[in-house]
Design a protein around this motif. Structure first.
Motif, PDB file in Angstrom:
ATOM      1  N   GLU A 161       9.440   8.016  -0.965  1.00 24.18           N
ATOM      2  CA  GLU A 161       9.192   8.587  -2.141  1.00 24.18           C
ATOM      3  C   GLU A 161       9.299  10.494  -1.240  1.00 24.18           C
ATOM      4  O   GLU A 161       8.697  10.538   0.202  1.00 24.18           O
ATOM      5  CB  GLU A 161       7.562   9.243  -3.065  1.00 24.18           C
ATOM      6  N   PHE A 162       9.541  11.587  -2.256  1.00 25.53           N
ATOM      7  CA  PHE A 162      10.172  12.775  -1.647  1.00 25.53           C
ATOM      8  C   PHE A 162       9.166  13.384  -2.321  1.00 25.53           C
ATOM      9  O   PHE A 162       9.501  13.914  -3.546  1.00 25.53           O
ATOM     10  CB  PHE A 162      10.826  13.015  -1.895  1.00 25.53           C
ATOM     11  N   CYS A 163       8.116  13.656  -1.567  1.00 25.18           N
ATOM     12  CA  CYS A 163       6.778  14.969  -2.271  1.00 25.18           C
ATOM     13  C   CYS A 163       6.570  15.893  -2.128  1.00 25.18           C
ATOM     14  O   CYS A 163       6.491  16.412   0.107  1.00 25.18           O
ATOM     15  CB  CYS A 163       5.570  14.338  -1.359  1.00 25.18           C
ATOM     16  N   PRO A 173       0.844  -1.199   0.303  1.00 29.72           N
ATOM     17  CA  PRO A 173      -0.104   0.056  -0.114  1.00 29.72           C
ATOM     18  C   PRO A 173       0.600   1.601   0.201  1.00 29.72           C
ATOM     19  O   PRO A 173       2.075   0.966   0.266  1.00 29.72           O
ATOM     20  CB  PRO A 173      -0.415   0.095   1.644  1.00 29.72           C
ATOM     21  N   PRO A 174       0.278   2.442  -0.275  1.00 20.34           N
ATOM     22  CA  PRO A 174       1.144   3.675  -0.067  1.00 20.34           C
ATOM     23  C   PRO A 174       1.646   3.783   1.028  1.00 20.34           C
ATOM     24  O   PRO A 174       0.744   3.353   1.617  1.00 20.34           O
ATOM     25  CB  PRO A 174       0.258   4.579  -1.103  1.00 20.34           C
ATOM     26  N   ALA A 175       2.926   4.811   1.107  1.00 20.11           N
ATOM     27  CA  ALA A 175       2.874   5.114   2.541  1.00 20.11           C
ATOM     28  C   ALA A 175       2.026   5.851   3.162  1.00 20.11           C
ATOM     29  O   ALA A 175       1.176   6.175   4.490  1.00 20.11           O
ATOM     30  CB  ALA A 175       4.558   5.486   2.587  1.00 20.11           C
ATOM     31  N   ILE A 176       1.156   7.245   2.239  1.00 23.70           N
ATOM     32  CA  ILE A 176      -0.191   7.764   2.608  1.00 23.70           C
ATOM     33  C   ILE A 176      -1.016   8.332   2.177  1.00 23.70           C
ATOM     34  O   ILE A 176      -0.854   7.948   0.535  1.00 23.70           O
ATOM     35  CB  ILE A 176       1.228   9.113   3.107  1.00 23.70           C
ATOM     36  N   ALA A 177      -1.605   8.166   1.744  1.00 22.92           N
ATOM     37  CA  ALA A 177      -2.963   8.532   1.101  1.00 22.92           C
ATOM     38  C   ALA A 177      -4.420   9.032   1.536  1.00 22.92           C
ATOM     39  O   ALA A 177      -4.421   8.979   2.712  1.00 22.92           O
ATOM     40  CB  ALA A 177      -3.528   6.452   0.655  1.00 22.92           C
ATOM     41  N   LEU A 201      20.152   7.896   3.673  1.00 26.37           N
ATOM     42  CA  LEU A 201      20.939   7.333   4.115  1.00 26.37           C
ATOM     43  C   LEU A 201      19.375   6.171   4.466  1.00 26.37           C
ATOM     44  O   LEU A 201      19.633   4.406   4.742  1.00 26.37           O
ATOM     45  CB  LEU A 201      21.100   7.727   5.573  1.00 26.37           C
ATOM     46  N   THR A 202      18.315   6.359   4.969  1.00 25.94           N
ATOM     47  CA  THR A 202      16.988   5.436   4.951  1.00 25.94           C
ATOM     48  C   THR A 202      16.408   5.620   4.569  1.00 25.94           C
ATOM     49  O   THR A 202      15.187   5.120   4.772  1.00 25.94           O
ATOM     50  CB  THR A 202      16.630   5.874   7.103  1.00 25.94           C
ATOM     51  N   ARG A 203      15.864   6.687   3.081  1.00 25.77           N
ATOM     52  CA  ARG A 203      14.709   6.735   2.941  1.00 25.77           C
ATOM     53  C   ARG A 203      13.133   6.755   3.351  1.00 25.77           C
ATOM     54  O   ARG A 203      12.221   6.140   2.808  1.00 25.77           O
ATOM     55  CB  ARG A 203      14.141   5.654   1.211  1.00 25.77           C
ATOM     56  N   PRO A 204      12.915   7.220   3.711  1.00 22.31           N
ATOM     57  CA  PRO A 204      11.413   7.423   4.555  1.00 22.31           C
ATOM     58  C   PRO A 204      10.898   8.124   3.201  1.00 22.31           C
ATOM     59  O   PRO A 204      11.044   9.001   2.972  1.00 22.31           O
ATOM     60  CB  PRO A 204      11.124   8.356   5.925  1.00 22.31           C
ATOM     61  N   ALA A 205       9.227   8.129   3.237  1.00 22.28           N
ATOM     62  CA  ALA A 205       8.425   9.536   2.924  1.00 22.28           C
ATOM     63  C   ALA A 205       8.756  10.283   3.351  1.00 22.28           C
ATOM     64  O   ALA A 205       8.612   9.919   4.235  1.00 22.28           O
ATOM     65  CB  ALA A 205       7.345   8.341   2.290  1.00 22.28           C
ATOM     66  N   SER A 212       8.337  14.007  -6.817  1.00 19.03           N
ATOM     67  CA  SER A 212       7.240  14.454  -7.165  1.00 19.03           C
ATOM     68  C   SER A 212       6.136  16.158  -5.895  1.00 19.03           C
ATOM     69  O   SER A 212       6.833  15.912  -5.251  1.00 19.03           O
ATOM     70  CB  SER A 212       5.419  13.701  -7.261  1.00 19.03           C
ATOM     71  N   VAL A 213       5.885  16.748  -7.631  1.00 19.82           N
ATOM     72  CA  VAL A 213       5.223  18.237  -6.276  1.00 19.82           C
ATOM     73  C   VAL A 213       4.023  18.055  -7.053  1.00 19.82           C
ATOM     74  O   VAL A 213       3.141  18.295  -8.232  1.00 19.82           O
ATOM     75  CB  VAL A 213       6.033  19.350  -7.321  1.00 19.82           C
ATOM     76  N   VAL A 214       3.296  18.058  -5.911  1.00 18.48           N
ATOM     77  CA  VAL A 214       2.124  18.894  -5.973  1.00 18.48           C
ATOM     78  C   VAL A 214       1.372  20.128  -5.757  1.00 18.48           C
ATOM     79  O   VAL A 214       2.298  20.910  -4.781  1.00 18.48           O
ATOM     80  CB  VAL A 214       1.405  17.791  -4.457  1.00 18.48           C
ATOM     81  N   VAL A 215       0.369  20.574  -6.555  1.00 22.23           N
ATOM     82  CA  VAL A 215       0.413  21.853  -6.916  1.00 22.23           C
ATOM     83  C   VAL A 215      -1.166  22.016  -6.496  1.00 22.23           C
ATOM     84  O   VAL A 215      -2.261  21.421  -6.688  1.00 22.23           O
ATOM     85  CB  VAL A 215       0.444  22.302  -7.824  1.00 22.23           C
ATOM     86  N   LEU A 216      -1.724  22.567  -4.498  1.00 24.42           N
ATOM     87  CA  LEU A 216      -2.894  22.819  -4.691  1.00 24.42           C
ATOM     88  C   LEU A 216      -3.476  24.217  -4.456  1.00 24.42           C
ATOM     89  O   LEU A 216      -2.500  25.099  -5.246  1.00 24.42           O
ATOM     90  CB  LEU A 216      -2.749  22.634  -2.719  1.00 24.42           C
ATOM     91  N   THR A 217      -4.015  24.967  -5.144  1.00 20.81           N
ATOM     92  CA  THR A 217      -5.395  25.335  -5.162  1.00 20.81           C
ATOM     93  C   THR A 217      -5.683  26.619  -4.160  1.00 20.81           C
ATOM     94  O   THR A 217      -5.372  25.742  -2.923  1.00 20.81           O
ATOM     95  CB  THR A 217      -6.607  25.397  -5.695  1.00 20.81           C
TER      96      THR A 217
END
Length: 280
Positions: free
Chosen positions: A44-46, A10-14, A193-197, A214-219
């Motif tokens: 992932e680094f978001c 599953p995704p780390a965060i949803a 070193l540890t690659r957390p999300a 990835s870059v998320v743009v909010l309105t």
């Protein structure tokens, strides 16, 4: 059934269909977020960008379990977030280190709270203090450190616990430009070193692109939601101070700024209209 990543996990965060409302002083609801959908893969680094007041920090509090959505669902590793989520670290915009404790005591506090023996906690803390470049400062107190040094302490304080998820709310915004770039580079090195999300909230689009996958743009708020999401296909490892000059970086900046600029204009228009109404 929860969505899964290509690996089947599953995704780390949803966040799915998340709406968050707050009560105002007169009792009417204010909708900060509406129908927000964000997923972050393990490792992932978001980065999340958007105009002031669009609910970026609110999104982090929902993931951490410090607050609950009014509607929709928030999951960490496929499990609903119903309280403060285990394995999640939160680095705030302002220093969260304890002013009455030394650097060593601050960094070792997490492991000791979790039951680690004092000697092991101190040994691990010294190792992380070394990793963030503060060897020799173990006995200093926060007021004896520069702003950048305090941020290094905060990084060590969070990463020593080896979190699976790291939430960062504009952690370097109070630093000068040079120190901010240096800290961004150090963050990437430590993250490797540890690659957390990571969910990294920032107003600085250059910072977002330099750091993220990835870059998320909010309105613009109220009722902010996801406007667009961009994959950052820049090679790693990255040198933050240098990658900004690459043609691919410049192209990404222009593409994302086109999406972000309209929302910044909307937010600015809302604040100027409000000011004009108050003056009348």
């Amino acid at each position: 059934m929860p969505a899964t990543t290509p690996s089947g996990a599953p995704p780390a965060i949803a966040l799915r269909g998340v709406t968050k409302q707050f009560a105002t002083e007169d009792g009417t609801p204010y909708t900060a977020l509406r129908d927000l959908d964000i997923t972050v893969r393990p490792g992932e680094f978001c980065a999340v960008v958007g105009p002031t007041g669009c609910g970026k920090s609110t999104t982090l509090t929902l993931v951490s379990g410090l607050d609950r959505p009014s509607a929709g669902s928030v999951e960490v590793h496929g499990k609903p977030v119903t309280s403060i989520a285990p394995g999640v670290a939160f680095m705030f915009q302002t220093d969260a280190i304890l002013p009455w404790k030394t650097v060593l005591d601050n960094v070792s506090a997490g492991p000791r709270f979790r039951g680690a023996p004092k000697r092991k906690a101190f040994d691990d803390a010294r190792d992380w203090i070394r990793r963030v470049g503060l060897s020799g400062f173990e006995g200093r107190y926060p007021h004896q450190l520069s702003g950048g040094m305090r941020k290094r302490v905060a990084l060590a304080q969070n990463l020593i616990n080896e979190p699976e998820i790291l939430l960062m709310d504009e952690p370097f915004s109070a630093l000068d430009v040079q120190t901010r770039a240096k800290m961004s580079g150090e963050l990437l090195g430590l993250w490797e070193l540890t690659r957390p999300a990571v969910v990294f909230v920032t107003h600085d689009l250059e910072e977002a692109i330099a750091l993220a996958d990835s870059v998320v743009v909010l309105t613009a708020g109220p009722a902010a939601t996801v406007k667009a999401r961009f994959a950052i296909d820049l090679p790693r490892p990255r040198v933050v101070q240098e990658i900004r000059f690459e043609p691919e970086f410049v192209d990404l900046y222009h593409e994302i700024w086109e999406a972000l600029r309209a929302e910044v204009d909307v937010a600015y228009s809302q604040t100027t209209q409000l000011t004009g109404t108050e003056e009348r």
